[in-house]
Design a protein around this motif. Structure first.
Motif, PDB file in Angstrom:
ATOM      1  N   ILE A  27       0.551  -0.989   0.119  1.00  0.00           N
ATOM      2  CA  ILE A  27       0.388  -0.047   0.306  1.00  0.00           C
ATOM      3  C   ILE A  27       0.975   1.484  -0.066  1.00  0.00           C
ATOM      4  O   ILE A  27       0.893   2.302  -0.525  1.00  0.00           O
ATOM      5  N   VAL A  28       1.978   0.672   0.717  1.00  0.00           N
ATOM      6  CA  VAL A  28       3.130   2.347   0.737  1.00  0.00           C
ATOM      7  C   VAL A  28       3.709   2.717  -0.210  1.00  0.00           C
ATOM      8  O   VAL A  28       3.886   3.499  -1.307  1.00  0.00           O
ATOM      9  N   ARG A  29       3.900   1.453  -1.385  1.00  0.00           N
ATOM     10  CA  ARG A  29       4.956   1.720  -2.248  1.00  0.00           C
ATOM     11  C   ARG A  29       3.715   2.368  -3.750  1.00  0.00           C
ATOM     12  O   ARG A  29       4.037   2.788  -4.651  1.00  0.00           O
ATOM     13  N   ALA A  30       2.423   1.723  -3.398  1.00  0.00           N
ATOM     14  CA  ALA A  30       1.619   1.604  -4.510  1.00  0.00           C
ATOM     15  C   ALA A  30       1.105   3.411  -4.147  1.00  0.00           C
ATOM     16  O   ALA A  30       0.844   4.743  -5.388  1.00  0.00           O
ATOM     17  N   LEU A  31       1.071   3.511  -3.056  1.00  0.00           N
ATOM     18  CA  LEU A  31       0.762   5.235  -3.096  1.00  0.00           C
ATOM     19  C   LEU A  31       2.022   6.298  -3.279  1.00  0.00           C
ATOM     20  O   LEU A  31       1.827   7.200  -3.794  1.00  0.00           O
ATOM     21  N   GLN A  32       2.539   5.512  -3.620  1.00  0.00           N
ATOM     22  CA  GLN A  32       4.056   6.267  -3.783  1.00  0.00           C
ATOM     23  C   GLN A  32       4.148   6.511  -5.120  1.00  0.00           C
ATOM     24  O   GLN A  32       4.382   7.656  -5.730  1.00  0.00           O
TER      25      GLN A  32
END
Length: 317
Positions: A27-32
């Motif tokens: 989720i963190v990487r998707a937001l980034q």
């Protein structure tokens, strides 16, 4: 969910529940990947992958060791407002650093043109080495309180990335303005105050050799006139460069910065009449010099403010 599906979901979903450590990291990487700057807060072993992946990992003092090792920020008390205060303080520091870079770089850029022109035109040095060092020392001292300067809410409302292109444009357009008024000062000292009479005498040649022309009264008067004008314009223009608003009216500097500006300008005016004048190679300036200097300062501030507002309208600074 595939990575493209998750990238779309994170834009419209507020709550994700029952996540594994790998899910949190995804989720963190998707937001980034969608262009967001991501902060993640956690205190357990399962939070470590996401803490490492996030742009800013936040943990607390009583978290497990691996969470604290993975975090960038560790809160010593249960108060998220500390983060807001830290962000605002960091933005203030960045704005003040940017002020210093703009002031120093634009000033030096303008001085370069001034010295080149004077060196090509004058039969003597435009300013002696000890006078240049004294000028720089006083100017640097006037900038010491910049870290205490006031920063307006419009300057901390959003993050300001380091953009060297904007700084370069500011230097290129603002720096040479000082050279315009340096050249007008040269002309006034040369034609009005007759600093064109070198008058090298045999005793000066015997004492200074090829540098004798730099030690005549005309040279000393020219040095003094340009020294005072250069110091005062550089010191006063700090108040224009430090804000995007109208200086002294819409935006005022901290009292520390204002005080050093007044002290340095007053000391610069006193220096040609002080006991230090002779060791530094200065002479008393004519009475007519001072009203001309006031006009120069007001014109310099006005023109710099106009160019600065034009740059702001162009969204170049």
């Amino acid at each position: 969910m595939s990575d493209p599906q998750l990238a779309e979901a994170v834009e419209s979903t507020d709550i994700f529940a029952r996540l594994s450590p790998a899910h949190k990291q995804r989720i963190v990487r998707a937001l980034q990947l969608k262009g967001h700057v991501v902060g993640f807060m956690g205190d357990g072993i399962n939070d470590a992958p996401a803490l490492r992946a996030a742009d800013v990992g936040i943990s607390v003092d009583n978290a497990v060791d691996i969470a604290k090792e993975s975090a960038d920020v560790i809160l010593l008390e249960k108060n998220l407002m500390v983060l807001e205060e830290g962000v605002l303080e960091g933005r203030k520091v960045f704005v003040n650093i940017l002020k210093y870079v703009r002031m120093g770089a634009s000033s030096n850029f303008g001085n370069m043109f001034s010295v080149i022109g004077a060196s090509a035109w004058l039969p003597y040095l435009p300013m002696s080495p000890v006078q240049v060092l004294t000028n720089n020392l006083l100017y640097d001292f006037s900038q010491v309180p910049i870290p205490t300067d006031n920063v307006g809410p419009q300057q901390t409302a959003k993050p300001r990335p380091w953009q060297i292109g904007e700084i370069a444009k500011f230097i290129v357009f603002i720096g040479p303005i000082s050279s315009i008024f340096d050249y007008t000062t040269y002309a006034i000292m040369w034609f009005v105050f007759k600093c064109n009479h070198v008058g090298v005498t045999p005793d000066l040649v015997a004492r200074y050799g090829s540098d004798a022309a730099d030690h005549t009264y005309s040279a000393a008067l020219f040095h003094t006139g340009w020294f005072v004008e250069s110091l005062m314009t550089q010191t006063l223009i700090i108040h224009v460069i430090r804000t995007n608003l109208i200086p002294f009216i819409q935006s005022r500097a901290s009292w520390q910065l204002t005080l050093t500006t007044v002290l340095i300008m007053a000391f610069g005016a006193y220096l040609p009449f002080s006991p230090l004048a002779r060791p530094l190679g200065f002479v008393a300036l004519p009475v007519l010099y001072w009203p001309i200097l006031v006009v120069t300062l007001l014109s310099y501030v006005g023109l710099t403010q106009l160019i600065k507002m034009w740059l702001i309208r162009k969204a170049w600074v």
